[in-house]
Design an enzyme around this catalytic site. Structure first.
Site, short mmCIF file in Angstrom:
data_model
loop_
_atom_site.label_atom_id
_atom_site.label_comp_id
_atom_site.label_asym_id
_atom_site.label_seq_id
_atom_site.Cartn_x
_atom_site.Cartn_y
_atom_site.Cartn_z
N TYR A 143 0.82 -1.22 0.00
CA TYR A 143 0.00 0.00 0.00
C TYR A 143 0.85 1.27 0.00
CZ TYR A 143 -4.01 -3.01 1.15
OH TYR A 143 -4.97 -3.97 1.14
N LYS A 194 3.53 -15.21 1.69
CA LYS A 194 3.54 -16.08 0.51
C LYS A 194 5.00 -16.28 0.11
CE LYS A 194 0.50 -16.93 -2.20
NZ LYS A 194 -0.11 -18.27 -2.47
N ASP A 226 -2.88 -17.74 1.68
CA ASP A 226 -4.10 -18.29 1.05
C ASP A 226 -4.61 -19.48 1.87
OD1 ASP A 226 -1.74 -19.56 0.28
OD2 ASP A 226 -2.48 -20.13 -1.71
N ASP A 250 -5.10 -7.00 5.87
CA ASP A 250 -6.34 -6.30 5.53
C ASP A 250 -7.44 -7.32 5.24
OD1 ASP A 250 -8.10 -4.37 4.76
OD2 ASP A 250 -7.00 -3.69 3.00
N ASP A 254 -10.51 -8.84 8.04
CA ASP A 254 -11.93 -8.69 7.72
C ASP A 254 -12.62 -10.05 7.70
OD1 ASP A 254 -11.95 -5.99 7.59
OD2 ASP A 254 -12.43 -5.82 5.46
#
Ligand code: NAD
Length: 373
Positions: A143, A194, A226, A250, A254
């Site tokens: 980001y 990852k 994942d 993020d 959630d």
């Protein structure tokens, strides 16, 4: 003598002032009834600050946030400010506070209250008793990484690009926070990246593994992000503390939040660097939800996410874990007794207003104290 602490109270917009009023009420009650002195100072942020100061947060307010023991924030934003310049929109005030206080570790607990088991879309046996904590790196990664942009290529196509970047120290400081928090819980940390396909993930795994040599009392495991997303749905109770980068955090936070089913119940904390002159760690506590303009001013907002954020503030910034537990116990009791704001209303429960919910928290702390006496 009482321990005294300074709290900056940034109520913000929409339901922000309504839910923060319940925290102020609780803090004032604690001042009169418990061995603690909380000095509250209100300041403007978001749209409320734009209306008065033309910017979403002033430098003077930022300075006060740095000098306080902790910052409590309600929520910012609303249609009234949708058309203001991008750089001074309400959310820019929040981002500026996060940046200036270097709030690099975002803590999002996902706790399932027995009384709200039905609010989750997962089967009760999978989530009953769930209590996990996601620690998300908040100031680095894709980001913020450079270079970034959208460019036109020689063949006329456009190309959008961002850069995922992490340094050793950025990984170390957020992992230290995760290990420290795990030490006060079940001493288990799962680090997610990852590493199989990203160099930044490979470095992340190496740095976490190295740092773990100084924290051997903690059980560390690594998981690809994942797979973590799948495991959170399959068997979330296998986790205690999850530490991960900004992007994966993020999404995973959630996802974990929704295991619990209700936005009005979700607290969060953001921890920053330690001020060298005071030795205090900068910190801000806020509910996960936004300013909910659709219900603002109607006494319908659920204040429990903000009250639970205040409990986190007591635990992590003010070292008042026992008080935090009383508040969390009171919230549990209230839900078990069937009191609900509209957003979590269920069959056979009693719907109450924002301020009645704040009163109920205080009443239940009183009864916890009576039982203990
Ligand atoms: P929202 O979280 O404000 O609301 C989503 C839905 O959940 C709405 O139906 C709302 O009524 C309900 N809701 C949220 N909190 C509740 C509570 N405590 N009690 C009962 N119901 C609650 O998200 P949104 O509608 O996407 O955004 C509204 C505004 O909030 C926008 O301006 C957005 O930019 C801003 N926002 C701010 C923050 C923040 O301040 N941290 C976070 C998210 C959104």
């Amino acid at each position: 003598m009482k321990n005294t602490y300074k709290l900056m109270m940034l109520a913000g917009d929409g339901i922000g002032p309504e839910v923060m009023a319940e925290v102020s009420k609780l803090a004032n009650w604690l001042n009169s009834n418990e061995d603690i002195g909380l000095e509250l100072e209100d300041e403007l942020v978001g749209g409320a600050s734009i209306d008065v100061n033309k910017i979403p947060v002033t430098d003077a307010t930022i300075q006060k946030c740095k000098e306080a023991d902790a910052v409590m924030l309600g929520a910012v934003g609303g249609a009234k400010w949708d058309d203001v310049d991008y750089n001074i929109r309400p959310e820019a005030g929040l981002l500026k506070i996060r940046k200036d206080l270097d709030l690099f570790a975002n803590l999002r607990p996902a706790i399932v209250f027995d009384a709200l088991l039905d609010a989750s879309s997962l089967k009760p046996d999978i989530i009953q008793g769930l209590d996990i904590l996601i620690v998300r790196e908040l100031t680095g990664g894709v980001y913020f990484g450079e270079p970034r942009g959208i460019e036109t290529m020689p063949d006329g196509q456009q190309r959008g690009f961002n850069t995922q970047t992490y340094t050793t120290s950025e990984i170390e400081r957020v992992t230290e926070v995760a290990f420290d928090l795990a030490r006060k819980r079940s001493k288990k940390v799962t680090s997610c990246e990852k590493a199989n396909v990203m160099e930044s993930g490979k470095l992340w795994r190496q740095v976490v593994t190295n740092l773990h040599k100084n924290h051997t009392d903690i059980e560390l495991s690594h998981m690809y992000a994942d797979n973590c997303a799948m495991q959170l749905l399959r068997n979330p109770k296998q986790f205690d503390v999850i530490v991960t980068d900004n992007l994966f955090g993020d999404i995973l936070s959630d996802e974990a939040a929704m295991l619990t089913g209700s936005l009005g119940m979700l607290p969060s904390a953001s921890l920053g660097k330690t001020d060298p002159s005071t030795g205090k760690r900068y910190a801000m506590y806020e509910p996960v939800h936004g300013s909910a303009p659709d219900i603002a001013g109607q006494g319908k907002a659920n204040p429990l996410a903000t009250i639970l954020s205040f409990a986190m503030c007591l635990r992590y910034s003010l070292d008042q874990g026992a008080l935090a537990e009383k508040i969390e116990q009171a919230v549990q009791d209230i839900l078990n007794n069937g009191l609900r704001t509209a957003d979590i209303m269920a069959h056979n429960c009693q719907e109450i207003s924002t301020s009645a919910m704040g009163d109920a928290v205080i009443d239940h702390i009183k009864s916890i104290l009576r039982k203990a006496a």
